[in-house]
Design an enzyme around this catalytic site. Sequence first.
Site, PDB file in Angstrom:
ATOM      1  N   GLU A 148      -3.128   5.815  -6.567  1.00 25.98           N
ATOM      2  CA  GLU A 148      -3.324   6.371  -5.221  1.00 25.98           C
ATOM      3  C   GLU A 148      -2.256   5.901  -4.247  1.00 25.98           C
ATOM      4  OE1 GLU A 148      -7.433   6.351  -7.142  1.00 25.98           O
ATOM      5  OE2 GLU A 148      -5.828   4.864  -6.903  1.00 25.98           O
ATOM      6  N   PHE A 177     -22.382   2.803  -5.694  1.00 29.67           N
ATOM      7  CA  PHE A 177     -21.217   2.667  -6.569  1.00 29.67           C
ATOM      8  C   PHE A 177     -20.007   3.342  -5.931  1.00 29.67           C
ATOM      9  CE2 PHE A 177     -18.647   4.453 -10.131  1.00 29.67           C
ATOM     10  CZ  PHE A 177     -18.169   3.245 -10.619  1.00 29.67           C
ATOM     11  N   GLN A 178     -18.912   2.637  -5.898  1.00 30.72           N
ATOM     12  CA  GLN A 178     -17.651   3.107  -5.325  1.00 30.72           C
ATOM     13  C   GLN A 178     -17.810   3.568  -3.870  1.00 30.72           C
ATOM     14  OE1 GLN A 178     -15.699   5.868  -8.057  1.00 30.72           O
ATOM     15  NE2 GLN A 178     -14.702   4.138  -9.052  1.00 30.72           N
ATOM     16  N   LYS A 208     -19.772  13.610  -0.864  1.00 32.39           N
ATOM     17  CA  LYS A 208     -19.815  14.522  -2.008  1.00 32.39           C
ATOM     18  C   LYS A 208     -20.823  15.649  -1.807  1.00 32.39           C
ATOM     19  CE  LYS A 208     -19.732  14.677  -7.023  1.00 32.39           C
ATOM     20  NZ  LYS A 208     -19.619  13.899  -8.276  1.00 32.39           N
ATOM     21  N   MET A 228      15.615 -10.785  -0.918  1.00 29.80           N
ATOM     22  CA  MET A 228      15.598 -11.156   0.499  1.00 29.80           C
ATOM     23  C   MET A 228      14.905 -12.494   0.714  1.00 29.80           C
ATOM     24  SD  MET A 228      16.733 -10.299   3.432  1.00 29.80           S
ATOM     25  CE  MET A 228      17.044  -8.555   3.648  1.00 29.80           C
TER      26      MET A 228
END
Length: 660
Positions: free
Chosen positions: A134, A196-197, A246, A560
């Site tokens: 993602e 969940f999630q 959803k 760096m």
Amino acid sequence: MAATAPSSSSSLANLPSHFSQQSKPQIPLSRFTLPISPNPHKPTLLHQPPGRRRPLHISNVLSNPNTTTTVFQLDTFVSRFAPDEPRKGADVLVEALEREGVTDVFAYPGGASMEIHQALTRSRAIRNVLPRHEQGGVFAAEGYARASGLPGVCIATSGPGATNLVSGLADALLDSVPMVAITGQVPRRMIGTDAFQETPIVEVTRSITKHNYLVLDVEDIPRIVREAFFLASSGRPGPVLIDVPKDIQQQLVIPNWDQPMRLPGYMSRLPKPPIEAHLEQIVRLISESKRPVLYVGGGCLNSSEELREFVEHTGIPVASTLMGLGAYPSSDELSLQMLGMHGTVYANYSVDKSDLLLAFGVRFDDRVTGKLEAFASRAKIVHIDIDSAEIGKNKQPHVSVCADMKPALRSLNKILEEKGSKIKLDFSAWREELNEQKVNYPLSFKTFGEAIPPQYAIQVLDELTNGKAIISTGVGQHQMWAAQFYKYNKPRQWLTSGGLGAMGFGLPAAIGAAVARPDAVVVDIDGDGSFMMNVQELATIRVENLPVKIMLLNNQHLGMVVQWEDRFYKSNRAHTYLGNPSKESEIFPDMLKFADACDIPAARVTRKEDVRAAIQNMLDTPGPYLLDIIVPHQEHVLPMIPSGGAFRDVITDGDGRSTY
């Protein structure tokens, strides 16, 4: 339902050029009419069946006393659904994207976003470029937006999918990049139950988006999507997030596409056109000055033509920020290139010695100013910016104008044209003084035996592409060398994570640029540390057959951080070596094997004399290519003004081979 109010003042004048300002005469428009339209056609639309090509879309926004924003659609969108046919919320969402002219999205599916992906498969207008993470998707959407000027779109599922977008959203906010991020969410009845999630992504992203939404009514989708694209593109651009549960995606509805936008507060705070008296005052200050300098930033990217015209009228030298590179041609004799911590000596000298600083589309970032009290301490400061919050935030100006740079520069140019010979502007002595600085303190580098100076590789790339490539980078030394040694002559050639400094940006951003600009040469100049952070996107490049060239400056270190260790920590290495300590003589990991695993041609070069031929071969090879250039880790990015320092503290010599 809006989860948070828009956070920045802005102006509609900054809309991309495709935002049409035409109107049909039979529709009366008030004097407060503001232009809105969707994204323009992409080349891919030309290859669609004629019935699917999107007609010219012209719309106008009218403010009215009922605290809503009315939108008149002046064209007809051909839907694949009958007007009275119920369809899922996910299909409404996808059609809303189509109506905004979206042709490409970067979406990774999951449980809470499956309905959206199913709907995408039913769209004949939108192509999904599947990232492998993602974060790759959100950075690709950013690259798309930075290269095209149009809003990039990314989609992720709930929970970890949504939280993986966070770095990209923060990056887009800091660098003012228009983007719409869509996330799936658990069903409404489960929100707040630690399902969940489930993550409260609206709350997580509240301070790193320009605006965000949690959709609680399926009938709001058309309005919310329209508002999201308007907010992302108007005023000071930025990211907008839409969180869609959803069950909303699954719910059947007959959409109302004529809903008005509801942004009365946002509309009321938009800056007005610049007041001519203020611009006259700026012209007067210019005429009275002896050593003026332009300090231009990302706010000038959409007004580069007006900026060039202004410079032609005045003859004032131009110093660019990291984000402003390309707004004014770097190869022009009046360009001082980049200023700031790793800017040229002559750019920083010009600001230090100037008596008038014209700060256009900038925010006085700490990496530019260093010690604020010492920055432009001899100069009167004029600050023009679209965001009122930036004016006086870090450095108090003597004259300020809150406006979009495009109309402001147009008005300034008009005043200068009208005055003509009445004001005599002659800064030749000042330009000669700066030219001496260019001669005395040029950007340079040293060569040690057969070792490849990374700066040299970028110079060769600049020569072989005639300075016309789109360049993306990761973050670190290679990023600064790419800013210094590649000459950007047009806006939107330079894609880099400026404000956030997000490693891993370069490769996915190049994907977005290649999708947005299929006609352009796209090169990701990357470091081994940054490249490894999103190396999985090699798979996307191969599957989509995107002609992204990767020029890897591989020094086996976090360059760096090593430079700072050398300068300020007595070269004590604190976990900055990225190779295999038990086999220091070997290149680890073997980047060529990553490329081979994804069926991408690759080569490695270790000697300076082989660099030109290797880069030419990379450019000549069709499709994607990875060139692993081994460079010494002792190189330092110079010049360098230490953090919090002033121009007098500038470092112009030395590297990791010396002790400090």
